[in-house]
Scaffold this motif. Structure first.
Motif, PDB file in Angstrom:
ATOM      1  N   ARG A 221       0.836  -1.208   0.000  1.00 36.68           N
ATOM      2  CA  ARG A 221       0.000   0.000   0.000  1.00 36.68           C
ATOM      3  C   ARG A 221       0.869   1.255   0.000  1.00 36.68           C
ATOM      4  NH1 ARG A 221      -5.270   0.041   0.497  1.00 36.68           N
ATOM      5  NH2 ARG A 221      -6.401  -1.877   1.005  1.00 36.68           N
ATOM      6  N   GLN A 222       2.000   1.228   0.706  1.00 36.56           N
ATOM      7  CA  GLN A 222       2.924   2.362   0.678  1.00 36.56           C
ATOM      8  C   GLN A 222       3.488   2.560  -0.728  1.00 36.56           C
ATOM      9  OE1 GLN A 222       5.932   2.146   3.806  1.00 36.56           O
ATOM     10  NE2 GLN A 222       4.488   1.042   5.120  1.00 36.56           N
ATOM     11  N   LEU A 223       3.795   1.437  -1.367  1.00 38.74           N
ATOM     12  CA  LEU A 223       4.318   1.505  -2.729  1.00 38.74           C
ATOM     13  C   LEU A 223       3.286   2.113  -3.682  1.00 38.74           C
ATOM     14  CD1 LEU A 223       6.504   0.657  -4.855  1.00 38.74           C
ATOM     15  CD2 LEU A 223       5.296  -1.528  -5.023  1.00 38.74           C
ATOM     16  N   TRP A 224       2.031   1.689  -3.552  1.00 38.84           N
ATOM     17  CA  TRP A 224       0.998   2.109  -4.480  1.00 38.84           C
ATOM     18  C   TRP A 224       0.519   3.546  -4.237  1.00 38.84           C
ATOM     19  CZ3 TRP A 224      -0.566   0.366  -8.961  1.00 38.84           C
ATOM     20  CH2 TRP A 224      -1.778   0.804  -9.485  1.00 38.84           C
ATOM     21  N   HIS A 225       0.434   3.932  -2.974  1.00 41.00           N
ATOM     22  CA  HIS A 225      -0.159   5.232  -2.639  1.00 41.00           C
ATOM     23  C   HIS A 225       0.870   6.333  -2.360  1.00 41.00           C
ATOM     24  CE1 HIS A 225      -4.259   3.700  -2.501  1.00 41.00           C
ATOM     25  NE2 HIS A 225      -3.827   2.679  -1.793  1.00 41.00           N
ATOM     26  N   ILE A 226       2.137   5.968  -2.168  1.00 43.72           N
ATOM     27  CA  ILE A 226       3.151   6.991  -1.861  1.00 43.72           C
ATOM     28  C   ILE A 226       4.265   6.987  -2.899  1.00 43.72           C
ATOM     29  CG2 ILE A 226       4.861   7.794  -0.179  1.00 43.72           C
ATOM     30  CD1 ILE A 226       3.127   6.588   2.013  1.00 43.72           C
ATOM     31  N   THR A 227       4.902   5.820  -3.086  1.00 43.60           N
ATOM     32  CA  THR A 227       6.091   5.763  -3.933  1.00 43.60           C
ATOM     33  C   THR A 227       5.766   6.051  -5.394  1.00 43.60           C
ATOM     34  OG1 THR A 227       6.994   4.083  -2.430  1.00 43.60           O
ATOM     35  CG2 THR A 227       8.085   4.374  -4.547  1.00 43.60           C
ATOM     36  N   LEU A 228       4.823   5.326  -5.968  1.00 46.19           N
ATOM     37  CA  LEU A 228       4.490   5.513  -7.382  1.00 46.19           C
ATOM     38  C   LEU A 228       3.962   6.919  -7.689  1.00 46.19           C
ATOM     39  CD1 LEU A 228       2.991   2.048  -8.404  1.00 46.19           C
ATOM     40  CD2 LEU A 228       5.165   3.060  -9.116  1.00 46.19           C
ATOM     41  N   PRO A 229       3.037   7.471  -6.889  1.00 49.82           N
ATOM     42  CA  PRO A 229       2.624   8.859  -7.167  1.00 49.82           C
ATOM     43  C   PRO A 229       3.772   9.857  -7.087  1.00 49.82           C
ATOM     44  CG  PRO A 229       1.034   7.792  -5.728  1.00 49.82           C
ATOM     45  CD  PRO A 229       2.200   6.855  -5.837  1.00 49.82           C
ATOM     46  N   ALA A 230       4.767   9.579  -6.222  1.00 46.68           N
ATOM     47  CA  ALA A 230       5.884  10.511  -6.063  1.00 46.68           C
ATOM     48  C   ALA A 230       6.774  10.560  -7.302  1.00 46.68           C
ATOM     49  CB  ALA A 230       6.717  10.136  -4.834  1.00 46.68           C
ATOM     50  N   ILE A 231       6.865   9.449  -8.037  1.00 50.97           N
ATOM     51  CA  ILE A 231       7.737   9.422  -9.218  1.00 50.97           C
ATOM     52  C   ILE A 231       6.930   9.429 -10.512  1.00 50.97           C
ATOM     53  CG2 ILE A 231       9.539   8.198  -7.959  1.00 50.97           C
ATOM     54  CD1 ILE A 231       8.721   5.649  -9.459  1.00 50.97           C
ATOM     55  N   ARG A 232       5.625   9.668 -10.406  1.00 51.95           N
ATOM     56  CA  ARG A 232       4.768   9.645 -11.611  1.00 51.95           C
ATOM     57  C   ARG A 232       5.197  10.685 -12.634  1.00 51.95           C
ATOM     58  NH1 ARG A 232      -1.387  10.445 -10.400  1.00 51.95           N
ATOM     59  NH2 ARG A 232      -0.578  12.510  -9.854  1.00 51.95           N
ATOM     60  N   SER A 233       5.521  11.896 -12.183  1.00 48.76           N
ATOM     61  CA  SER A 233       5.930  12.942 -13.121  1.00 48.76           C
ATOM     62  C   SER A 233       7.219  12.571 -13.833  1.00 48.76           C
ATOM     63  CB  SER A 233       6.092  14.277 -12.388  1.00 48.76           C
ATOM     64  OG  SER A 233       7.080  14.183 -11.377  1.00 48.76           O
ATOM     65  N   THR A 234       8.152  11.933 -13.111  1.00 53.97           N
ATOM     66  CA  THR A 234       9.407  11.480 -13.729  1.00 53.97           C
ATOM     67  C   THR A 234       9.126  10.426 -14.788  1.00 53.97           C
ATOM     68  OG1 THR A 234      10.579  11.885 -11.646  1.00 53.97           O
ATOM     69  CG2 THR A 234      11.678  10.489 -13.268  1.00 53.97           C
ATOM     70  N   ILE A 235       8.227   9.502 -14.494  1.00 55.40           N
ATOM     71  CA  ILE A 235       7.866   8.459 -15.456  1.00 55.40           C
ATOM     72  C   ILE A 235       7.264   9.070 -16.717  1.00 55.40           C
ATOM     73  CG2 ILE A 235       6.364   6.473 -15.859  1.00 55.40           C
ATOM     74  CD1 ILE A 235       6.607   5.819 -12.870  1.00 55.40           C
ATOM     75  N   VAL A 236       6.381  10.053 -16.543  1.00 55.74           N
ATOM     76  CA  VAL A 236       5.724  10.683 -17.694  1.00 55.74           C
ATOM     77  C   VAL A 236       6.742  11.414 -18.556  1.00 55.74           C
ATOM     78  CG1 VAL A 236       4.096  12.477 -18.372  1.00 55.74           C
ATOM     79  CG2 VAL A 236       3.490  10.870 -16.566  1.00 55.74           C
TER      80      VAL A 236
END
Length: 317
Positions: A221-236
């Protein structure tokens, strides 16, 4: 008569100019460090753009660049009317799509896995090992693939033969060509691609994880709700940049893997430009093909950037 005191005051433009000079002086070492990269892009990216005019000329070496005949869109008409165009387009798009679908997510997944490691020694050791393939040339990578998969003493085929199977022509089969190209890229560049994502992960606020733990959130849940949203802009942003190079499937690797039996699925724009431009001396025609690639890449960058902004991301423009 005007006010002499007002006339003696410096103008607004002079004040701004003085402030700019002060900022330049204060950050002079940053600008000095910027110079090598700036000179590189000017010399190797912008100055050669003048040569794009070759695509609209019938270039003859003995006449020179200026005196060669202007033919307009003749080379583009020839290229788009050639049945080979559709084969090149299909091969290039399929390989590029394989790279987006199978290679692009891997550095993200590996970076997330490395970020979960608590032992710094173990983490740095793995990072070093996965970075090494990036520094190998494509000649070495293709040679390793040959040693493993050739029918003449290749380790994989020898293992298949040892259990009673029939040797497989991996390197000559059109059906295996795209798998090998994508697999080699994944093995070579996945580790190196984690650098940017690990840097983005390092900037995530640790207090968010502590608050999530207090609320009872597990690692997933930490990975899905914190980690991934934090690097979403970098991924895009990286996805947009990747789409800009969508048709750049890599000349050296594909050229080394090509042979008469797999050329039907392996010939792409990069190898075609080499064949027509260098081997056959059709400089203007090959320039037109290269310009077509660049225009498609530019359209993809603007298109993906527009979609990113529509979905609430920053984009690159």
């Amino acid at each position: 008569m005007g006010n002499p005191l007002a006339a003696s005051k410096p103008s607004i433009s002079a004040v701004f100019r003085r402030q700019k000079l002060k900022r330049l002086a204060r950050n002079r070492w940053l600008y000095i460090m910027l110079l090598p990269g700036l000179l590189y892009f000017i010399t190797f990216k912008y100055v050669p753009m003048y040569g794009v005019l070759l695509a609209f000329k019938n270039y003859q070496p003995f006449l020179g660049f200026v005196d060669s005949e202007w033919v307009g869109m003749k080379h583009f008409d020839r290229f788009f009317g050639d049945p080979l165009f559709w084969k090149l387009l299909k091969n290039t798009f399929v390989l590029a799509a394989y790279n987006i679908l199978f290679f692009f997510p891997l550095p993200i997944v590996l970076a997330l896995m490395l970020n979960e490691l608590r032992s710094q020694t173990y983490k740095k050791t793995i990072q070093t090992l996965v970075y090494i393939p990036h520094f190998m040339s494509w000649v070495v990578i293709v040679s390793i693939a040959y040693l493993f998969f050739t029918t003449e003493g290749g380790l994989v085929n020898e293992a298949i033969a040892s259990v009673g199977g029939e040797k497989i022509q991996f390197l000559l089969s059109p059906g295996w060509f795209r798998t090998f190209i994508t697999g080699e890229v994944m093995w070579k560049e996945t580790g190196w691609g984690t650098i940017i994502f690990l840097a983005a992960l390092a900037g995530v606020d640790t207090q968010l994880y502590e608050a999530a733990k207090i609320d009872g959130a597990g690692r997933m849940r930490q990975l899905w709700h914190i980690t991934l949203p934090a690097i979403r802009s970098t991924i895009v942003i990286l996805l947009i940049l990747r789409l800009g190079n969508f048709l750049d499937t890599g000349f050296e690797q594909i050229f080394l893997m090509l042979n008469p039996l797999n050329r039907e699925v392996g010939e792409v724009f990069d190898t075609y430009v080499y064949t027509t431009g260098i081997s056959q001396g059709e400089y203007s025609y090959s320039t037109a093909v290269g310009l077509f690639k660049s225009v498609v890449g530019l359209v993809l960058v603007f298109g993906s950037n527009f979609l990113a902004k529509r979905f609430g991301e920053e984009g690159i423009l």
